[in-house]
Design a protein around this motif. Structure first.
Motif, short mmCIF file in Angstrom:
data_model
loop_
_atom_site.label_atom_id
_atom_site.label_comp_id
_atom_site.label_asym_id
_atom_site.label_seq_id
_atom_site.Cartn_x
_atom_site.Cartn_y
_atom_site.Cartn_z
N GLY A 1 8.64 -40.94 17.53
CA GLY A 1 9.46 -41.94 18.22
C GLY A 1 10.58 -41.30 19.01
N LYS A 2 11.19 -40.29 18.45
CA LYS A 2 12.27 -39.60 19.15
C LYS A 2 11.75 -38.82 20.35
CE LYS A 2 15.57 -40.83 16.36
NZ LYS A 2 16.64 -41.70 16.78
N LEU A 3 10.57 -38.21 20.21
CA LEU A 3 9.98 -37.50 21.34
C LEU A 3 9.63 -38.46 22.46
CD1 LEU A 3 7.63 -34.99 19.47
CD2 LEU A 3 9.73 -34.44 20.72
N SER B 1 20.87 -32.64 17.64
CA SER B 1 21.52 -33.21 16.47
C SER B 1 20.78 -32.72 15.23
CB SER B 1 21.52 -34.74 16.52
OG SER B 1 20.25 -35.25 16.17
N GLY B 2 21.39 -32.89 14.09
CA GLY B 2 20.77 -32.43 12.85
C GLY B 2 20.08 -33.53 12.09
N GLY B 3 19.88 -34.69 12.72
CA GLY B 3 19.32 -35.84 12.03
C GLY B 3 17.87 -35.67 11.62
N ARG B 4 17.41 -36.57 10.77
CA ARG B 4 16.03 -36.60 10.32
C ARG B 4 15.49 -37.99 10.64
NH1 ARG B 4 15.32 -31.82 8.92
NH2 ARG B 4 16.19 -30.80 7.12
N GLY B 5 14.20 -38.10 10.80
CA GLY B 5 13.60 -39.40 11.06
C GLY B 5 12.22 -39.22 11.63
N CYS B 6 11.71 -40.26 12.25
CA CYS B 6 10.37 -40.23 12.82
C CYS B 6 10.39 -39.42 14.11
CB CYS B 6 9.90 -41.65 13.10
SG CYS B 6 8.30 -41.71 13.90
N VAL C 1 18.91 -35.17 20.43
CA VAL C 1 17.60 -34.67 20.04
C VAL C 1 17.72 -34.05 18.66
CG1 VAL C 1 15.76 -33.04 20.62
CG2 VAL C 1 17.01 -34.20 22.45
N MET C 2 16.84 -34.49 17.76
CA MET C 2 16.84 -33.96 16.40
C MET C 2 16.48 -32.48 16.43
SD MET C 2 15.09 -37.26 14.52
CE MET C 2 14.00 -36.21 13.67
N ALA C 3 17.03 -31.73 15.50
CA ALA C 3 16.80 -30.29 15.45
C ALA C 3 15.31 -29.96 15.36
CB ALA C 3 17.55 -29.67 14.27
N VAL C 4 14.55 -30.76 14.62
CA VAL C 4 13.12 -30.50 14.46
C VAL C 4 12.37 -30.65 15.79
CG1 VAL C 4 12.52 -32.87 13.79
CG2 VAL C 4 11.14 -30.96 12.95
N ASN C 5 12.93 -31.41 16.73
CA ASN C 5 12.29 -31.63 18.03
C ASN C 5 12.86 -30.76 19.15
OD1 ASN C 5 10.65 -33.67 17.01
ND2 ASN C 5 12.18 -35.24 17.42
N TRP C 6 13.89 -30.02 18.86
CA TRP C 6 14.60 -29.28 19.92
C TRP C 6 13.67 -28.36 20.71
CZ3 TRP C 6 18.71 -30.31 22.45
CH2 TRP C 6 19.32 -29.34 23.23
N GLN C 7 12.85 -27.59 20.02
CA GLN C 7 11.94 -26.65 20.69
C GLN C 7 10.96 -27.40 21.59
OE1 GLN C 7 9.15 -24.43 18.18
NE2 GLN C 7 9.67 -22.59 19.36
N SER C 8 10.43 -28.52 21.12
CA SER C 8 9.46 -29.29 21.91
C SER C 8 10.12 -29.92 23.13
CB SER C 8 8.82 -30.38 21.04
OG SER C 8 8.08 -29.79 20.00
N VAL C 9 11.32 -30.46 22.97
CA VAL C 9 12.01 -31.07 24.11
C VAL C 9 12.38 -30.01 25.15
CG1 VAL C 9 14.10 -32.32 24.84
CG2 VAL C 9 12.83 -33.07 22.82
N CYS C 10 12.87 -28.87 24.69
CA CYS C 10 13.20 -27.78 25.63
C CYS C 10 11.95 -27.31 26.37
CB CYS C 10 13.86 -26.62 24.90
SG CYS C 10 15.55 -26.97 24.39
N THR C 11 10.83 -27.22 25.67
CA THR C 11 9.57 -26.81 26.31
C THR C 11 9.12 -27.87 27.32
OG1 THR C 11 8.96 -25.58 24.33
CG2 THR C 11 7.20 -26.06 25.89
#
Length: 139
Positions: free
Chosen positions: A16-18, A8-13, A69-79
């Motif tokens: 917490g999302k991770l 997703s393209g959302g922003r936030g903490c 998953v927020m876009a900023v976390n996408w790489q970390s979640v995929c890893t």
């Protein structure tokens, strides 16, 4: 119930999302659902409420649990998903005891892909959350 991770393209903490993403992964790995998640109301449950004098509208459920998953976390979640074979566990009389990620194996993935140190830090946040979820209900 199948869990689907979706960007997703959302922003936030982000921590917490991770944490939530790692918990969803750990529960799905064990074939469990999150007891803390809100329960959908199907037609049978709505009728039960009506028998008690409470009117509740059924909620639409697709039978598939989605996790954005927020876009900023996408790489970390995929890893995190890519290194899921790097978990260390010990077998005991009470079952599996989850110890954590094998950092040597994780480091190989991070270096081969040229990922920044921030991804490793995110993996540690997710590892902590996953360990907590994997250990729930353990003796």
């Amino acid at each position: 119930m199948e869990r689907v991770f979706r960007q997703s393209g959302g922003r936030g903490c982000t921590a917490g999302k991770l944490t939530a993403a790692a918990r969803a992964w750990a529960l799905a790995r064990q074939g469990r659902t999150d007891a803390r998640a809100p329960v959908g109301i199907d037609a049978d449950l709505a009728r039960d409420f009506e028998d008690l004098g409470v009117r509740v509208a059924p909620t639409a459920t697709s039978g598939e649990e989605r996790f954005e998953v927020m876009a900023v976390n996408w790489q970390s979640v995929c890893t995190f998903l890519d290194v899921e074979t790097q978990w260390r566990a010990a077998a005991g009389l009470a079952g599996l005891i989850w110890l954590g990620l094998d950092y040597a194996g994780v480091d190989v993935v991070l270096r081969r892909r040229g990922l920044p140190d921030s991804v490793f830090a995110d993996l540690q946040v997710m590892e902590t959350a996953a360990l907590a979820a994997l250990s729930e209900g353990a003796p």
